[in-house]
Scaffold this active site. Structure first.
Site, short mmCIF file in Angstrom:
data_model
loop_
_atom_site.label_atom_id
_atom_site.label_comp_id
_atom_site.label_asym_id
_atom_site.label_seq_id
_atom_site.Cartn_x
_atom_site.Cartn_y
_atom_site.Cartn_z
N SER A 8 -32.32 0.24 -6.75
CA SER A 8 -30.96 -0.47 -7.08
C SER A 8 -30.56 -0.01 -8.32
CB SER A 8 -30.68 -1.91 -7.23
OG SER A 8 -29.58 -2.42 -7.86
N HIS A 32 -29.43 2.48 -3.73
CA HIS A 32 -28.70 1.09 -3.42
C HIS A 32 -27.77 0.79 -4.58
CE1 HIS A 32 -28.75 -2.99 -1.76
NE2 HIS A 32 -28.63 -3.47 -3.00
N ASP A 34 -24.65 -1.45 -5.76
CA ASP A 34 -24.16 -2.68 -5.75
C ASP A 34 -22.87 -2.60 -6.39
OD1 ASP A 34 -26.41 -4.55 -5.02
OD2 ASP A 34 -27.23 -3.55 -6.83
N MET A 36 -19.76 -5.00 -7.05
CA MET A 36 -19.34 -6.25 -7.20
C MET A 36 -17.86 -6.53 -7.83
SD MET A 36 -22.74 -7.59 -9.18
CE MET A 36 -24.35 -7.26 -8.39
N HIS A 65 -24.04 -2.01 -1.24
CA HIS A 65 -24.18 -3.19 -0.93
C HIS A 65 -23.02 -3.76 -1.35
CE1 HIS A 65 -26.39 -7.39 -2.02
NE2 HIS A 65 -25.42 -7.74 -1.10
N MET A 67 -20.84 -6.68 -2.56
CA MET A 67 -20.68 -8.21 -2.75
C MET A 67 -19.20 -8.36 -3.40
SD MET A 67 -24.31 -8.39 -4.84
CE MET A 67 -24.31 -6.63 -4.86
N MET A 136 -30.71 -11.56 1.42
CA MET A 136 -31.17 -11.93 0.00
C MET A 136 -32.17 -12.66 -0.29
SD MET A 136 -28.60 -9.83 -1.31
CE MET A 136 -28.88 -10.30 -2.84
N GLY A 141 -25.72 -11.09 -7.54
CA GLY A 141 -24.74 -11.27 -8.71
C GLY A 141 -25.22 -10.50 -9.82
N PHE A 142 -26.74 -10.81 -9.78
CA PHE A 142 -27.65 -9.80 -11.09
C PHE A 142 -28.91 -9.54 -10.59
CE2 PHE A 142 -24.45 -13.28 -12.39
CZ PHE A 142 -23.84 -12.63 -13.60
N GLY A 143 -29.23 -8.53 -11.60
CA GLY A 143 -30.53 -8.05 -11.36
C GLY A 143 -31.68 -8.91 -12.10
N ASP A 171 -33.45 -7.66 -0.55
CA ASP A 171 -33.08 -7.51 -2.05
C ASP A 171 -33.10 -8.38 -2.99
OD1 ASP A 171 -31.47 -6.45 -3.75
OD2 ASP A 171 -29.40 -6.33 -2.81
N GLY A 173 -35.49 -9.11 -6.65
CA GLY A 173 -36.79 -9.66 -7.35
C GLY A 173 -37.91 -8.92 -6.55
N SER A 194 -34.96 -3.85 -11.04
CA SER A 194 -35.58 -3.91 -12.40
C SER A 194 -36.95 -3.56 -12.16
CB SER A 194 -35.51 -5.20 -12.98
OG SER A 194 -35.52 -6.32 -12.06
C1 DX5 Z 1 -28.28 -8.49 -6.80
C2 DX5 Z 1 -28.26 -7.29 -6.18
C3 DX5 Z 1 -29.55 -6.33 -6.21
C4 DX5 Z 1 -30.23 -6.20 -7.60
C5 DX5 Z 1 -31.93 -6.04 -7.38
O1 DX5 Z 1 -27.18 -9.17 -6.67
O2 DX5 Z 1 -27.78 -7.29 -4.87
O3 DX5 Z 1 -29.50 -5.13 -5.68
O4 DX5 Z 1 -29.69 -5.29 -8.37
O5 DX5 Z 1 -32.23 -6.11 -8.77
P1 DX5 Z 1 -33.74 -6.72 -9.06
O6 DX5 Z 1 -34.65 -5.86 -8.19
O7 DX5 Z 1 -33.74 -6.68 -10.35
O8 DX5 Z 1 -33.62 -8.22 -8.20
ZN ZN Z 2 -27.87 -5.24 -3.72
#
Ligand code: DX5
Ligand code: ZN
Length: 216
Positions: A8, A32, A34, A36, A65, A67, A136, A141-143, A171, A173, A194
Site C-alpha cells: 500500500s 494497493h 487507498d 479516501m 481499495h 474508502m 480489515m 483511514g490511516f496506515g 489489510d 498492520g 508501513s
Molecule cells: C488503511 C488502509 C491500508 C493501509 C495499510 O485504511 O486501507 O491499506 O495503508 O497500511 P499499514 O500496513 O501501515 O497498516
Molecule cells: Zn487499504
C-alpha cells in the site's frame, strides 16, 4: 490459490508516487491504492485521475481499495480505467449486487471490504458476485496502526463460508510478525503499507514477506 503481496502506497512519499511504486515493481504482485474521501473515513488521499495515471505508468496490477461514500456511483469508473481489482466497502453501498456486477462487467475483479465491527454475514448473499473479500485488520483511514489479532477468527470464517476459490485479502498492520498467522487463517492477499514503505528497502521487505508466505 496464489499467495500475493500488495504493498500500500498510503505511507510512501505521495509527491513522488510513480517513483515510489517503481521501487517495488517486479517484486510485488500488485499495488494497493487507498482512495479516501474524508467522508467514509476521516482522511483524504487521491481519486480517479491519480489512479488512472498510476495505472498507465505501472506494470503492476492495480488493487483499488475505495474508502468512499457512494461507491455505487464511483467504483465502476476505476474498473474502466484499467484497475485489476476494485474493492468497495459493504457499509457504504446501496445495492451491493448491482455494484459487484457492474465492476465485473467493466472488466475488473469485484471485492467487498468489511470494517472490523462489520459482521461477515452481511455479505453472505453477495458471495456469488465477488472475487475477493477484504477483511480489515485495523479501522480504515490511516496506515501505521497495530494489527488487530482478534480479526483472525473472521478470516477463518471468511474462508469457510466462501470456499476455496475466493481470494481473501487482509489489510492493516500486516508485517513479517503476523503475515503467517493471516495465511494460516486462510488469507491469500496481503496488503502491507508501513512495513514496506517505512523499511530501509521496500523491495527487500516485499521479497521477505513473499518468501515468508511461500514457506511451509
Ligand atoms: C488503511 C488502509 C491500508 C493501509 C495499510 O485504511 O486501507 O491499506 O495503508 O497500511 P499499514 O500496513 O501501515 O497498516
Ligand atoms: Zn487499504
Amino acid at each position: 490459490m496464489p499467495l500475493l503481496v500488495s504493498p500500500s502506497v498510503l505511507n510512501c512519499n505521495l509527491g513522488q508516487l510513480s517513483a515510489e511504486i517503481s521501487l517495488v515493481e517486479g517484486v510485488a504482485d500488485m499495488i494497493h491504492l487507498d482512495v479516501m474521501d474524508n467522508h467514509f473515513v476521516p482522511n483524504l488521499t487521491f481519486g480517479l485521475p491519480v489512479v488512472a495515471s498510476v495505472i498507465e505508468q505501472t506494470s503492476l496490477r492495480a488493487d483499488i481499495h475505495l474508502m468512499i461514500d457512494d461507491p455505487d456511483r464511483w467504483a465502476p469508473a476505476y474498473a474502466d480505467a484499467g484497475a485489476y481489482s476494485v474493492t468497495f466497502h459493504i457499509e457504504a453501498c446501496r445495492d451491493p449486487v448491482s455494484l459487484a456486477q457492474n465492476i465485473r462487467m467493466a472488466g475488473a475483479r469485484s471485492a467487498a471490504a468489511l470494517k472490523p465491527a462489520t459482521d461477515l454475514m452481511s455479505i453472505e448473499s453477495l458471495l456469488p458476485h465477488l472475487d475477493m473479500i477484504l477483511i480489515m485488520t485495523v479501522e480504515p483511514g490511516f496506515g501505521g496502526q497495530p494489527f488487530m489479532r482478534d480479526m483472525l477468527p473472521k478470516i477463518r470464517q471468511a474462508r469457510e463460508i466462501s470456499g476455496a476459490d475466493m481470494w481473501i485479502e487482509v489489510d492493516g498492520g500486516i508485517s513479517a510478525e503476523n503475515i503467517l498467522e493471516c495465511r494460516d487463517a486462510g488469507a491469500n492477499v496481503f496488503v502491507a503499507g508501513s512495513s514496506v514503505y517505512r523499511s530501509a528497502d521496500p523491495a527487500v521487505e516485499v521479497e521477505r514477506l513473499s518468501n515468508l508466505i511461500d514457506s511451509s
